[in-house]
Structure formats: C-alpha cells, structure tokens
Design a protein around this motif. Structure first.
Motif, PDB file in Angstrom:
ATOM      1  N   UNK A  24       0.841  -1.203   0.000  1.00 26.49           N
ATOM      2  CA  UNK A  24       0.000   0.000   0.000  1.00 26.49           C
ATOM      3  C   UNK A  24       0.873   1.249   0.000  1.00 26.49           C
ATOM      4  N   UNK A  25       1.990   1.221   0.718  1.00 23.35           N
ATOM      5  CA  UNK A  25       2.905   2.362   0.733  1.00 23.35           C
ATOM      6  C   UNK A  25       3.442   2.647  -0.664  1.00 23.35           C
ATOM      7  N   UNK A  36      -0.383   6.947   4.874  1.00 16.21           N
ATOM      8  CA  UNK A  36      -1.268   6.918   6.035  1.00 16.21           C
ATOM      9  C   UNK A  36      -1.914   5.550   6.198  1.00 16.21           C
ATOM     10  N   UNK A  37      -2.517   5.041   5.155  1.00  9.85           N
ATOM     11  CA  UNK A  37      -3.196   3.744   5.234  1.00  9.85           C
ATOM     12  C   UNK A  37      -2.186   2.621   5.451  1.00  9.85           C
ATOM     13  N   UNK A  38      -1.036   2.698   4.791  1.00 11.25           N
ATOM     14  CA  UNK A  38       0.002   1.692   5.002  1.00 11.25           C
ATOM     15  C   UNK A  38       0.502   1.689   6.443  1.00 11.25           C
ATOM     16  N   UNK A  43       0.731  -0.828  11.723  1.00  9.30           N
ATOM     17  CA  UNK A  43       0.535  -0.746  13.170  1.00  9.30           C
ATOM     18  C   UNK A  43      -0.527  -1.732  13.634  1.00  9.30           C
ATOM     19  N   UNK A  44      -1.501  -2.027  12.783  1.00 13.73           N
ATOM     20  CA  UNK A  44      -2.511  -3.022  13.123  1.00 13.73           C
ATOM     21  C   UNK A  44      -1.874  -4.397  13.319  1.00 13.73           C
ATOM     22  N   UNK A  45      -0.877  -4.720  12.521  1.00 11.47           N
ATOM     23  CA  UNK A  45      -0.181  -5.990  12.693  1.00 11.47           C
ATOM     24  C   UNK A  45       0.485  -6.056  14.064  1.00 11.47           C
ATOM     25  N   UNK A  46       1.117  -4.965  14.484  1.00  9.41           N
ATOM     26  CA  UNK A  46       1.779  -4.960  15.789  1.00  9.41           C
ATOM     27  C   UNK A  46       0.775  -4.907  16.935  1.00  9.41           C
ATOM     28  N   UNK A 161       4.109   7.269   6.750  1.00  9.17           N
ATOM     29  CA  UNK A 161       4.029   5.867   7.191  1.00  9.17           C
ATOM     30  C   UNK A 161       4.700   5.698   8.552  1.00  9.17           C
ATOM     31  N   UNK A 162       5.934   6.202   8.676  1.00  4.85           N
ATOM     32  CA  UNK A 162       6.681   6.070   9.936  1.00  4.85           C
ATOM     33  C   UNK A 162       6.016   6.875  11.053  1.00  4.85           C
TER      34      UNK A 162
END
Length: 178
Positions: A24-25, A36-38, A43-46, A161-162
């Motif tokens: 997505x990035x 933003x979405x990436x 973060x959802x994975x973490x 993203x970061x």
C-alpha cells in the motif's frame, strides 16, 4: 484474552499484514492513500501481535536490535547487527568459547515519529534546494520494474508511514502497560 488459536493466527498473519502495508505504501505514490493507510495497516499488525502475545514480547521481538562485537584473539574485529530472535545463537556461541560482546538498541515509537516527521519535511525541502516551491515533486530519472519511478512523493509517504506507525504504537504500548 490470549488463546492458542488467536496467537497462532496472528503469528501467521503478521508477515502478511506487514507485506500488505508495504504494498500500500508503494502503491500510494501513484494513487491516493499510501503512507497513512500503510502505516495504519502496519501498526494493526503490531497491535494484534501485542494482543496475542503481550506488549513486552512484541517490543522484544520487533523493536530491539543487538549490535555484536566479535573478538578474535582478544582484539575486536567487526560489528554485526543481529535481530533479537538471533540472540539465542549468540548466547550459545558465547558458551562454546567464542567471546563476544553485544549491546541491545531499542527502537522506540517516539524515534519512529521523529524520523517520519524529518523524512516528510525533508521531502519538501528538496524542492526548495532545487529552487522551486516547497513540496514540489522531484523524480529520479530511472524507473524500477516493480516499483516504478521513485521520487519525493514516495519519500513523503514513507515519512507519513513512519509517523503514523510511531503514533499508534506509542498509544498502544502506553495503554497496554497501564
């Protein structure tokens, strides 16, 4: 609630979430979304990993880097960077007589936020350096087969993203500790 099924599913789905967030990035500098979405997907994975295994395990698995210094004949030779999941091999070699020193570097979410903000602002400065308005897009003359052309929009998306990743992780790890 930690269950065996949830923990196993998250262990298998975390790499897929991370890979999809990177997709997505890279897709975002040609289409809307991107950074933003990436960052939210990453973060959802973490977040899921922290729910399944605990925030301490997530931090020690993904956000710690060991810097090893091998000693040959009593003299320091080289530095090696090893992820935390390889620390077991380091300790095993140390017991076998190979003398090494290693230090743990912790990657904190605040560092991700600072680096993302610096990267996003730095992508806008490229236009100023070239004598054009702030945030003017600049593209490299080469084009990569899978990624396409690289330029400052990708740099900006990577910074966002970061920044998003650091913000969400900071909130989740802070709430998880309390």
């Amino acid at each position: 609630m930690r269950t065996l099924i949830f923990a196993t599913a998250i262990r298998l789905l975390t790499p897929l979430f991370l890979l999809f967030s990177v997709y997505i990035l890279f897709r975002g500098h040609h289409h809307p979304g991107g950074g933003f979405i990436g960052g939210l997907i990453c973060s959802l994975a973490f977040v899921f990993h922290a729910l399944a295994h605990g925030s301490e395990h997530t931090e020690s698995t993904y956000f710690r880097l060991s810097v090893c210094q091998y000693k040959a004949n009593g003299k320091p030779s080289q530095l090696y960077y090893v992820w935390s999941w390889m620390q077991l091999a380091i300790r095993k070699n140390h017991r076998n007589g190979n003398h090494k020193r290693f230090h743990v570097i912790r990657l904190r979410p605040i560092y991700l936020m600072a680096f993302g903000l610096l990267l996003a602002a730095g992508s806008g400065m490229v236009g100023l350096i070239l004598g054009k308005p702030f945030m003017t897009a600049w593209w490299l003359p080469l084009e990569l087969p899978v990624l396409g052309s690289l330029g400052t929009p990708l740099l900006f998306d990577t910074g966002v993203f970061m920044l998003v990743l650091g913000m969400v992780l900071k909130m989740v790890f802070t709430m998880k500790k309390e």
